[in-house]
Design a protein around this motif. Structure first.
Motif, PDB file in Angstrom:
ATOM      1  N   SER A 245      -7.031  -4.529   4.913  1.00  0.00           N
ATOM      2  CA  SER A 245      -6.594  -3.687   3.795  1.00  0.00           C
ATOM      3  C   SER A 245      -7.424  -2.414   3.704  1.00  0.00           C
ATOM      4  O   SER A 245      -6.897  -1.347   3.382  1.00  0.00           O
ATOM      5  CB  SER A 245      -6.637  -4.467   2.486  1.00  0.00           C
ATOM      6  N   CYS A 246      -8.735  -2.509   3.990  1.00  0.00           N
ATOM      7  CA  CYS A 246      -9.588  -1.313   3.959  1.00  0.00           C
ATOM      8  C   CYS A 246      -9.178  -0.310   5.030  1.00  0.00           C
ATOM      9  O   CYS A 246      -9.179   0.900   4.801  1.00  0.00           O
ATOM     10  CB  CYS A 246     -11.053  -1.701   4.139  1.00  0.00           C
ATOM     11  N   ILE A 247      -8.835  -0.814   6.203  1.00  0.00           N
ATOM     12  CA  ILE A 247      -8.387   0.080   7.282  1.00  0.00           C
ATOM     13  C   ILE A 247      -7.101   0.783   6.862  1.00  0.00           C
ATOM     14  O   ILE A 247      -6.956   1.996   7.014  1.00  0.00           O
ATOM     15  CB  ILE A 247      -8.175  -0.713   8.595  1.00  0.00           C
ATOM     16  N   LEU A 248      -6.159   0.018   6.310  1.00  0.00           N
ATOM     17  CA  LEU A 248      -4.889   0.599   5.874  1.00  0.00           C
ATOM     18  C   LEU A 248      -5.103   1.602   4.738  1.00  0.00           C
ATOM     19  O   LEU A 248      -4.480   2.671   4.704  1.00  0.00           O
ATOM     20  CB  LEU A 248      -3.929  -0.501   5.414  1.00  0.00           C
ATOM     21  N   ALA A 249      -5.994   1.256   3.797  1.00  0.00           N
ATOM     22  CA  ALA A 249      -6.232   2.137   2.648  1.00  0.00           C
ATOM     23  C   ALA A 249      -6.857   3.458   3.069  1.00  0.00           C
ATOM     24  O   ALA A 249      -6.704   4.473   2.384  1.00  0.00           O
ATOM     25  CB  ALA A 249      -7.135   1.435   1.632  1.00  0.00           C
ATOM     26  N   SER A 250      -7.566   3.470   4.206  1.00  0.00           N
ATOM     27  CA  SER A 250      -8.206   4.705   4.674  1.00  0.00           C
ATOM     28  C   SER A 250      -7.200   5.652   5.332  1.00  0.00           C
ATOM     29  O   SER A 250      -7.539   6.779   5.674  1.00  0.00           O
ATOM     30  CB  SER A 250      -9.323   4.380   5.665  1.00  0.00           C
ATOM     31  N   MET A 251      -5.960   5.193   5.500  1.00  0.00           N
ATOM     32  CA  MET A 251      -4.941   6.004   6.172  1.00  0.00           C
ATOM     33  C   MET A 251      -4.051   6.661   5.126  1.00  0.00           C
ATOM     34  O   MET A 251      -3.389   5.977   4.332  1.00  0.00           O
ATOM     35  CB  MET A 251      -4.117   5.129   7.119  1.00  0.00           C
ATOM     36  N   ALA A 252      -4.033   7.977   5.131  1.00  0.00           N
ATOM     37  CA  ALA A 252      -3.293   8.722   4.104  1.00  0.00           C
ATOM     38  C   ALA A 252      -1.787   8.463   4.170  1.00  0.00           C
ATOM     39  O   ALA A 252      -1.067   8.687   3.204  1.00  0.00           O
ATOM     40  CB  ALA A 252      -3.576  10.215   4.259  1.00  0.00           C
ATOM     41  N   SER A 253      -1.297   8.005   5.321  1.00  0.00           N
ATOM     42  CA  SER A 253       0.146   7.846   5.504  1.00  0.00           C
ATOM     43  C   SER A 253       0.706   6.594   4.841  1.00  0.00           C
ATOM     44  O   SER A 253       1.908   6.392   4.824  1.00  0.00           O
ATOM     45  CB  SER A 253       0.481   7.827   7.000  1.00  0.00           C
ATOM     46  N   ILE A 254      -0.154   5.738   4.278  1.00  0.00           N
ATOM     47  CA  ILE A 254       0.307   4.483   3.688  1.00  0.00           C
ATOM     48  C   ILE A 254      -0.374   4.266   2.337  1.00  0.00           C
ATOM     49  O   ILE A 254      -1.560   4.531   2.188  1.00  0.00           O
ATOM     50  CB  ILE A 254       0.007   3.297   4.631  1.00  0.00           C
ATOM     51  N   ARG A 255       0.400   3.799   1.365  1.00  0.00           N
ATOM     52  CA  ARG A 255      -0.186   3.398   0.085  1.00  0.00           C
ATOM     53  C   ARG A 255      -0.494   1.910   0.159  1.00  0.00           C
ATOM     54  O   ARG A 255       0.389   1.112   0.475  1.00  0.00           O
ATOM     55  CB  ARG A 255       0.777   3.668  -1.065  1.00  0.00           C
ATOM     56  N   THR A 256      -1.729   1.548  -0.120  1.00  0.00           N
ATOM     57  CA  THR A 256      -2.161   0.149   0.014  1.00  0.00           C
ATOM     58  C   THR A 256      -2.600  -0.403  -1.335  1.00  0.00           C
ATOM     59  O   THR A 256      -3.306   0.264  -2.086  1.00  0.00           O
ATOM     60  CB  THR A 256      -3.340   0.044   1.008  1.00  0.00           C
ATOM     61  N   HIS A 257      -2.161  -1.615  -1.628  1.00  0.00           N
ATOM     62  CA  HIS A 257      -2.635  -2.349  -2.809  1.00  0.00           C
ATOM     63  C   HIS A 257      -3.194  -3.681  -2.329  1.00  0.00           C
ATOM     64  O   HIS A 257      -2.597  -4.330  -1.473  1.00  0.00           O
ATOM     65  CB  HIS A 257      -1.491  -2.624  -3.787  1.00  0.00           C
ATOM     66  N   ILE A 258      -4.341  -4.089  -2.881  1.00  0.00           N
ATOM     67  CA  ILE A 258      -4.860  -5.420  -2.570  1.00  0.00           C
ATOM     68  C   ILE A 258      -5.155  -6.165  -3.870  1.00  0.00           C
ATOM     69  O   ILE A 258      -5.827  -5.652  -4.761  1.00  0.00           O
ATOM     70  CB  ILE A 258      -6.096  -5.383  -1.646  1.00  0.00           C
ATOM     71  N   VAL A 259      -4.572  -7.344  -3.966  1.00  0.00           N
ATOM     72  CA  VAL A 259      -4.679  -8.169  -5.159  1.00  0.00           C
ATOM     73  C   VAL A 259      -5.243  -9.525  -4.750  1.00  0.00           C
ATOM     74  O   VAL A 259      -4.829 -10.092  -3.735  1.00  0.00           O
ATOM     75  CB  VAL A 259      -3.296  -8.343  -5.828  1.00  0.00           C
ATOM     76  N   ALA A 260      -6.222 -10.026  -5.504  1.00  0.00           N
ATOM     77  CA  ALA A 260      -6.800 -11.346  -5.235  1.00  0.00           C
ATOM     78  C   ALA A 260      -6.420 -12.279  -6.382  1.00  0.00           C
ATOM     79  O   ALA A 260      -6.353 -11.860  -7.539  1.00  0.00           O
ATOM     80  CB  ALA A 260      -8.317 -11.249  -5.116  1.00  0.00           C
ATOM     81  N   PHE A 261      -6.195 -13.546  -6.039  1.00  0.00           N
ATOM     82  CA  PHE A 261      -5.817 -14.482  -7.099  1.00  0.00           C
ATOM     83  C   PHE A 261      -6.346 -15.882  -6.821  1.00  0.00           C
ATOM     84  O   PHE A 261      -6.549 -16.290  -5.692  1.00  0.00           O
ATOM     85  CB  PHE A 261      -4.285 -14.546  -7.248  1.00  0.00           C
ATOM     86  N   ASP A 262      -6.625 -16.614  -7.894  1.00  0.00           N
ATOM     87  CA  ASP A 262      -6.735 -18.070  -7.886  1.00  0.00           C
ATOM     88  C   ASP A 262      -5.851 -18.493  -9.051  1.00  0.00           C
ATOM     89  O   ASP A 262      -4.635 -18.398  -8.946  1.00  0.00           O
ATOM     90  CB  ASP A 262      -8.184 -18.576  -7.957  1.00  0.00           C
ATOM     91  N   THR A 263      -6.435 -18.890 -10.190  1.00  0.00           N
ATOM     92  CA  THR A 263      -5.602 -19.056 -11.384  1.00  0.00           C
ATOM     93  C   THR A 263      -5.626 -17.777 -12.210  1.00  0.00           C
ATOM     94  O   THR A 263      -4.898 -17.649 -13.184  1.00  0.00           O
ATOM     95  CB  THR A 263      -6.099 -20.247 -12.237  1.00  0.00           C
ATOM     96  N   ASN A 264      -6.476 -16.830 -11.822  1.00  0.00           N
ATOM     97  CA  ASN A 264      -6.524 -15.494 -12.425  1.00  0.00           C
ATOM     98  C   ASN A 264      -6.151 -14.462 -11.367  1.00  0.00           C
ATOM     99  O   ASN A 264      -6.084 -14.772 -10.174  1.00  0.00           O
ATOM    100  CB  ASN A 264      -7.925 -15.203 -12.977  1.00  0.00           C
ATOM    101  N   ILE A 265      -5.947 -13.229 -11.807  1.00  0.00           N
ATOM    102  CA  ILE A 265      -5.555 -12.148 -10.900  1.00  0.00           C
ATOM    103  C   ILE A 265      -6.559 -11.013 -11.021  1.00  0.00           C
ATOM    104  O   ILE A 265      -6.938 -10.628 -12.126  1.00  0.00           O
ATOM    105  CB  ILE A 265      -4.141 -11.622 -11.253  1.00  0.00           C
ATOM    106  N   VAL A 266      -7.012 -10.489  -9.873  1.00  0.00           N
ATOM    107  CA  VAL A 266      -7.930  -9.343  -9.860  1.00  0.00           C
ATOM    108  C   VAL A 266      -7.339  -8.285  -8.930  1.00  0.00           C
ATOM    109  O   VAL A 266      -7.065  -8.564  -7.761  1.00  0.00           O
ATOM    110  CB  VAL A 266      -9.331  -9.741  -9.343  1.00  0.00           C
ATOM    111  N   ASP A 267      -7.135  -7.077  -9.460  1.00  0.00           N
ATOM    112  CA  ASP A 267      -6.657  -5.965  -8.639  1.00  0.00           C
ATOM    113  C   ASP A 267      -7.879  -5.279  -8.029  1.00  0.00           C
ATOM    114  O   ASP A 267      -8.687  -4.678  -8.733  1.00  0.00           O
ATOM    115  CB  ASP A 267      -5.848  -4.991  -9.486  1.00  0.00           C
ATOM    116  N   LEU A 268      -8.017  -5.393  -6.704  1.00  0.00           N
ATOM    117  CA  LEU A 268      -9.204  -4.872  -6.007  1.00  0.00           C
ATOM    118  C   LEU A 268      -8.925  -3.576  -5.249  1.00  0.00           C
ATOM    119  O   LEU A 268      -9.732  -3.144  -4.443  1.00  0.00           O
ATOM    120  CB  LEU A 268      -9.728  -5.935  -5.027  1.00  0.00           C
ATOM    121  N   THR A 269      -7.782  -2.942  -5.533  1.00  0.00           N
ATOM    122  CA  THR A 269      -7.380  -1.753  -4.777  1.00  0.00           C
ATOM    123  C   THR A 269      -8.457  -0.671  -4.800  1.00  0.00           C
ATOM    124  O   THR A 269      -8.728  -0.019  -3.784  1.00  0.00           O
ATOM    125  CB  THR A 269      -6.058  -1.196  -5.341  1.00  0.00           C
ATOM    126  N   GLU A 270      -9.110  -0.484  -5.942  1.00  0.00           N
ATOM    127  CA  GLU A 270     -10.115   0.587  -6.059  1.00  0.00           C
ATOM    128  C   GLU A 270     -11.348   0.335  -5.202  1.00  0.00           C
ATOM    129  O   GLU A 270     -12.131   1.249  -4.941  1.00  0.00           O
ATOM    130  CB  GLU A 270     -10.538   0.747  -7.529  1.00  0.00           C
TER     131      GLU A 270
END
Length: 399
Positions: A245-270
């Motif tokens: 996801s970090c490699i993809l996020a470093s590429m301007a040509s693609i918008r990347t979102h990364i979300v982590a979950f167990d019983t809760n949800i954490v948006d780690l895109t930033e």
């Protein structure tokens, strides 16, 4: 003579495997002669005895744990010996056994120990699972250890993932824009046969022909969502997917979102700017609610036909299974390219709920227990809109 040497070599190897307690038996088998280990083999024997408890002498604690005092100098020396005496693959196995068998789990948080440990993805997973217990004095050493793993995986994946994203070539159209990787060799040779130079013995092309690439504006329309299960069994998969996801996020040509979950949800895109920060953002452990997380990720879908959704999980759903299946079906039917990457653990072995994987596959969503080396090729096929069902068949044949 050769046979005697081979027999002697076998006896020495078995002596190392079985430990010093077996020496008397070998002496009686060998005409009252000791196996005669070399100096290096004696060092190996001591190093192995320290964790496998073959002798009364060696060991960090003879299997009773090593939490009674700072024996770090002895352990640090042992780590150095092990790295010198054994091949890298064996070193990682011995290190892992030492942590489990000799109660060294807490001692790996000592800065000098972390500096001596061979980078190993299994130990990295352990560190991430115990990161909240790492004392302040060891935080930087733990980060440096994780960074070594990240660097190794980065070398493995980065070039291929970048190539996968930028190689969306349309072979039915040609472009006036020159690009070495998009050169149409066959057409260029065919159209320039008339320019064959007898003196040089080669064709001197008058004009080059290039396949049409997906334009930067078109590429920018792609959104890649990585929805990553962070339950305890996901250690290795979390590491690979976060780096991807970090490699993809470093590429301007693609918008990347990364979300982590167990019983809760954490948006780690930033946190995608730094793979180590991203990894420390995961909270490995806890239960699993995949349905809830997929519902959260649906809000990122703006253009379904240009959205690639990776669900990275062991499919051990603790939430509403029927609702999860309906959500995945909705995503697929809306035009989103949905891929389920199944958990890998223990050096690449798949770990997942086979019954759920079968249900997901039945609605046309390919499920891969995918080796990291295959990720760039899978990404390339998905971005080109190729049939991932066919890719899955090819993948199964390669295994």
């Amino acid at each position: 003579m050769v046979q005697i040497m081979e027999e002697t070599g076998r006896i020495k190897r078995w002596r190392l495997i079985l430990g010093v307690e077996s020496e008397e038996r070998f002496i009686s088998m060998n005409g009252n002669e000791k196996p005669g280990l070399s100096e290096e083999q004696l060092m190996m024997d001591q190093a192995l005895a320290a964790i496998y408890n073959h002798s009364e002498s060696g060991g960090f604690g003879q299997g009773r744990g090593a939490g009674n005092g700072p024996s770090n100098p002895k352990i640090s020396k042992w780590l150095g010996d092990v790295r010198t005496l054994f091949e890298k693959d064996l070193v990682t196995v011995i290190q892992s056994d030492a942590i489990e068998r000799c109660g060294l789990r807490q001692l790996i948080f000592e800065p000098e120990l972390l500096e001596n440990l061979e980078p190993d993805i299994g130990l990295a997973s352990t560190l991430l699972m115990l990161k909240d217990q790492i004392p302040k004095r060891s935080k930087e050493s733990a980060r440096a250890f994780i960074a070594k793993i990240v660097e190794e995986i980065n070398k493995l994946l980065e070039a291929d993932i970048r190539r996968a994203v930028t190689s969306s070539i349309n072979r039915r159209l040609h472009s006036p824009i020159p690009s070495a990787s998009a050169l149409d060799f066959q057409l260029t040779i065919r159209r320039n046969l008339k320019n064959y130079n007898k003196e040089l013995g080669t064709i001197v092309p008058e004009r080059f022909y290039f396949f049409d690439r997906t334009t930067a504006a078109a590429s920018r329309q792609w959104t890649v969502i990585l929805d990553v299960d962070q339950s305890g069994s996901m250690g290795e998969s979390v590491i690979y997917s976060s780096i991807m996801s970090c490699i993809l996020a470093s590429m301007a040509s693609i918008r990347t979102h990364i979300v982590a979950f167990d019983t809760n949800i954490v948006d780690l895109t930033e946190k995608c700017d730094d793979p180590v920060d991203l990894l420390f953002g995961f909270q490995l452990g806890g239960g699993t609610n995949i349905d809830q997380s997929v519902a959260y990720c649906q809000k990122f879908v703006e253009n379904p036909s240009k959205t690639l959704f990776f669900l990275i999980t062991d499919l051990e759903e603790g939430g509403n299974r029927a609702s999860l299946m309906n959500r995945l079906k909705e995503l697929k039917e809306s035009g989103v390219t949905v891929v389920c990457l199944l958990a890998i653990a223990d050096g690449g072995k798949p770990y997942y709920d086979a019954q759920m994987a079968e249900k997901v596959a039945r609605i046309g969503i390919p499920c891969f227990a995918c080796n990291p080396e295959m990720l760039p090729l899978l990404l390339q096929r998905a971005l080109k809109g190729q049939d991932l069902g066919e890719f899955r068949k090819e993948f199964e044949k390669r295994k």
